[in-house]
Design an enzyme around this catalytic site. Structure first.
Site, short mmCIF file in Angstrom:
data_model
loop_
_atom_site.label_atom_id
_atom_site.label_comp_id
_atom_site.label_asym_id
_atom_site.label_seq_id
_atom_site.Cartn_x
_atom_site.Cartn_y
_atom_site.Cartn_z
N LYS A 129 0.75 -1.02 -0.04
CA LYS A 129 -0.03 0.04 0.09
C LYS A 129 0.75 1.23 -0.12
CE LYS A 129 -4.34 1.28 0.13
NZ LYS A 129 -5.66 0.66 -0.33
N ASP A 169 -6.94 4.36 -4.88
CA ASP A 169 -7.63 4.54 -3.53
C ASP A 169 -8.31 5.67 -3.29
OD1 ASP A 169 -7.80 2.38 -1.17
OD2 ASP A 169 -7.31 4.27 -0.11
P1 NDP Z 1 -12.78 7.82 -3.14
O1 NDP Z 1 -11.91 8.73 -2.98
O2 NDP Z 1 -13.31 7.58 -4.55
O3 NDP Z 1 -14.04 8.10 -2.09
C1 NDP Z 1 -13.86 8.27 -0.85
C2 NDP Z 1 -15.25 8.80 -0.18
O4 NDP Z 1 -15.29 8.51 1.19
C3 NDP Z 1 -15.45 10.33 -0.58
O5 NDP Z 1 -17.01 10.22 -0.68
C4 NDP Z 1 -15.04 10.84 0.62
O6 NDP Z 1 -15.65 12.27 0.92
C5 NDP Z 1 -15.32 9.88 1.78
N1 NDP Z 1 -14.37 10.15 2.81
C6 NDP Z 1 -12.96 10.22 2.65
N2 NDP Z 1 -12.33 10.16 3.87
C7 NDP Z 1 -13.37 10.50 4.57
C8 NDP Z 1 -13.28 10.86 6.12
N3 NDP Z 1 -12.20 10.94 6.77
N4 NDP Z 1 -14.66 10.81 6.74
C9 NDP Z 1 -15.76 10.97 5.92
N5 NDP Z 1 -15.84 10.38 4.55
C10 NDP Z 1 -14.49 10.48 3.97
O7 NDP Z 1 -12.12 6.62 -2.50
P2 NDP Z 1 -12.72 5.28 -2.61
O8 NDP Z 1 -14.14 5.19 -3.09
O9 NDP Z 1 -11.72 4.61 -3.81
O10 NDP Z 1 -12.19 4.61 -1.55
C11 NDP Z 1 -13.06 4.28 -0.36
C12 NDP Z 1 -12.69 3.28 0.64
O11 NDP Z 1 -12.73 1.87 -0.11
C13 NDP Z 1 -11.48 3.43 1.14
O12 NDP Z 1 -11.51 2.80 2.45
C14 NDP Z 1 -10.51 2.64 0.38
O13 NDP Z 1 -9.59 2.10 0.76
C15 NDP Z 1 -11.69 1.39 0.01
N6 NDP Z 1 -11.40 0.48 -1.08
C16 NDP Z 1 -11.28 1.17 -2.32
C17 NDP Z 1 -10.90 0.34 -3.48
C18 NDP Z 1 -10.91 0.91 -4.75
O14 NDP Z 1 -10.96 0.14 -5.89
N7 NDP Z 1 -11.17 2.19 -5.08
C19 NDP Z 1 -10.78 -1.30 -3.34
C20 NDP Z 1 -10.96 -1.70 -2.12
C21 NDP Z 1 -11.16 -0.61 -0.92
P3 NDP Z 1 -14.70 13.38 0.42
O15 NDP Z 1 -14.75 13.70 -0.94
O16 NDP Z 1 -15.38 14.58 1.30
O17 NDP Z 1 -13.29 13.30 0.94
#
Ligand code: NDP
Length: 448
Positions: A129, A169
């Site tokens: 990571k 991510d």
């Molecule tokens: P994105 O950046 O596309 O979206 C993240 C989302 O979560 C946004 O809506 C963001 O809001 C919100 N968010 C982020 N940080 C916080 C916080 N501290 N408190 C509240 N909301 C928050 O990321 P992903 O959708 O790719 O990832 C989301 C989760 O899924 C993560 O945990 C990631 O590790 C996990 N994941 C992702 C994968 C992938 O293929 N993308 C694979 C496996 C796991 P804002 O825009 O306001 O920051």
């Protein structure tokens, strides 16, 4: 929650001492080691060969300066990381996170989880990571590009298509992967599958964008069907509105559910008529705006400030898809009080240890992240396979492979839990099944 096995309890204490001020890493270690007590007791040879000690120690941690110039000509300096945690079953594989909360402990927790997740997919990928404390919010495209180029200028010497293959991510989507890939190619003069999540015009895979969210729903669906029910007619609450949340919403809707919430780090929306996903995609993917914009179009939907309230909305199924520790004990209780039947994790470790325990103790079906969100990395491995063979598969081929992989993962977790007398406990099942494959490979390869 506590580890009773003396050897593993002492190991956990050593990890805490050696890695101070990294609570998320300690949390992830504690959960896994607790599940592995039965394995340690049944396989003393793993202790003798130092497998447990080795698996909690990253093979390599790379930490570097990322200097870049903003649009006003100011020099800015961020910190970059890549944790190459375990390569026993294949090249390191895991995403890059760009978010101000990123530090070494967060990347270690994510890298550690990634080992077991990648193992569960059945594909030949090790755990890693990386990321940076850079905040993409409010930056221009040119600033993002300059940052990505600087980040890759250092990272390129540590990665490679057969060594370490990063992906996206939080904060790293198609735009960032494009800039990172462009810089890698320029510096190395190689067109290889060194990153996944690439654009379709330069080696990306169909269905990769959708994979984590779709995979989460395939896993959840397998779990629901195993208990005689399905998504059909269910009400679903989802947190987040990024890549995982959007495509979980899309697949849940296709499978007949009504999704009524989404959120971002400022607040959450509730639309009892069902989320209008085309509008969400326009707001988040095209315009990169806040989720609060939604209620300007759908005036009968509600917007609430703060993220935690999303779990007070009544639903049958909850899919946390934002970030770590977003669903705590109090939120778990609110979901239980409202009659939730299943919680499946789309984000990495979104439920606190206490929240998980509460849900499991109250008979809520619980899908742990390292199993339920493995669809993204599984499809990344399919992207690597396509890159190596210089072929592109059609959407249906990738999607049907993904579905098969997720159903297999569900089966593996159930079987492992049952074998070690913890039937129905998918947290334990995922940790055990994920561990055993890696442990066998480490054992076979000797003390290295
Ligand atoms: P994105 O950046 O596309 O979206 C993240 C989302 O979560 C946004 O809506 C963001 O809001 C919100 N968010 C982020 N940080 C916080 C916080 N501290 N408190 C509240 N909301 C928050 O990321 P992903 O959708 O790719 O990832 C989301 C989760 O899924 C993560 O945990 C990631 O590790 C996990 N994941 C992702 C994968 C992938 O293929 N993308 C694979 C496996 C796991 P804002 O825009 O306001 O920051």
């Amino acid at each position: 929650m506590s580890i009773k096995n003396e050897y593993l309890a002492e190991l956990k204490e050593r990890v805490v001492k050696r890695n101070p001020n990294e609570p998320e890493f300690h949390q992830a270690i504690e959960e896994v080691l607790e599940s592995l007590e039965v394995v340690a007791e049944a396989n003393p040879e793993y202790i003798k060969m130092g497998i447990f000690e080795s698996i909690v120690e990253p093979e390599r941690i790379i930490k570097f300066r990322v200097p870049w110039v903003d649009d006003n000509g100011n020099v800015r300096v961020n910190r970059g990381y890549r944790v190459q945690f375990n390569s026993a079953i294949g090249p390191y594989k895991g995403g890059l996170r760009f978010h101000p909360s990123v530090n070494e402990g967060i990347i270690k927790f994510l890298g550690f989880e990634q080992i077991f997740k990648n193992s569960l997919t059945g594909l030949p990928i090790g755990g890693g990571k990386g990321g940076s404390d850079f905040d993409p919010k409010g930056k221009s495209d040119m600033e993002i590009m300059r940052f990505c180029q600087s980040f890759m200028t250092e990272l390129q010497r540590h990665i490679g298509a057969d060594t370490d293959v990063p992906a996206g991510d939080i904060g790293v989507g198609a735009r960032e992967i494009g800039y990172l890939y462009g810089q890698y190619k320029r510096l190395r003069n190689e067109s290889v599958g060194v990153l996944t999540g690439k654009g379709l015009s330069y080696g990306g895979s169909l269905a990769r964008k959708e994979a984590t969210g779709y995979g989460l729903c395939y896993f959840t669906d397998a779990m629901l069907r195993d208990h005689g029910t399905s998504f059909e007619g269910k009400t679903v609450c989802i947190s987040g509105s990024g890549n995982v949340a959007i495509y979980a919403c899309e697949k849940a809707q296709t499978l007949g559910a009504k999704v009524i919430t989404l959120s971002d780090s400022n607040g959450y929306i509730v639309d009892q008529n069902g989320i209008d996903l085309d509008l969400v995609k326009e707001i988040k993917e095209v315009k990169r705006q806040r989720i609060s914009e939604y209620v300007k179009v759908h005036t009968d939907a509600e917007y609430h400030e703060g993220c935690k309230g999303v779990w007070t909305v009544k639903c049958d199924i909850a899919l946390p898809c934002a970030t770590q520790n977003e669903l705590d004990e109090e939120s778990a209780q609110a979901l239980i009080d409202n009659g939730v039947m299943a919680v499946c994790e789309g984000a990495n470790m979104p439920t606190t240890a206490e929240g998980t325990q509460k849900l499991q103790a109250n008979g809520v079906l619980f899908g742990p992240a390292k199993a339920s969100n493995a669809g993204g990395v599984a499809t990344s491995a399919l992207e690597m396979a396509q890159n190596s063979s210089r072929l592109s598969w059609d959407f249906e081929t990738v999607d049907s492979e993904l579905k098969k992989i997720m159903e297999n993962i569900y089966g593996k977790c159930c079987d492992a839990a049952k074998k070690y007398n913890m039937e129905g406990n998918l947290v334990a099942g995922a940790n055990i099944a994920g561990f055993l494959r890696v442990a066998d490979a480490m054992y076979a390869q000797g003390v290295v």
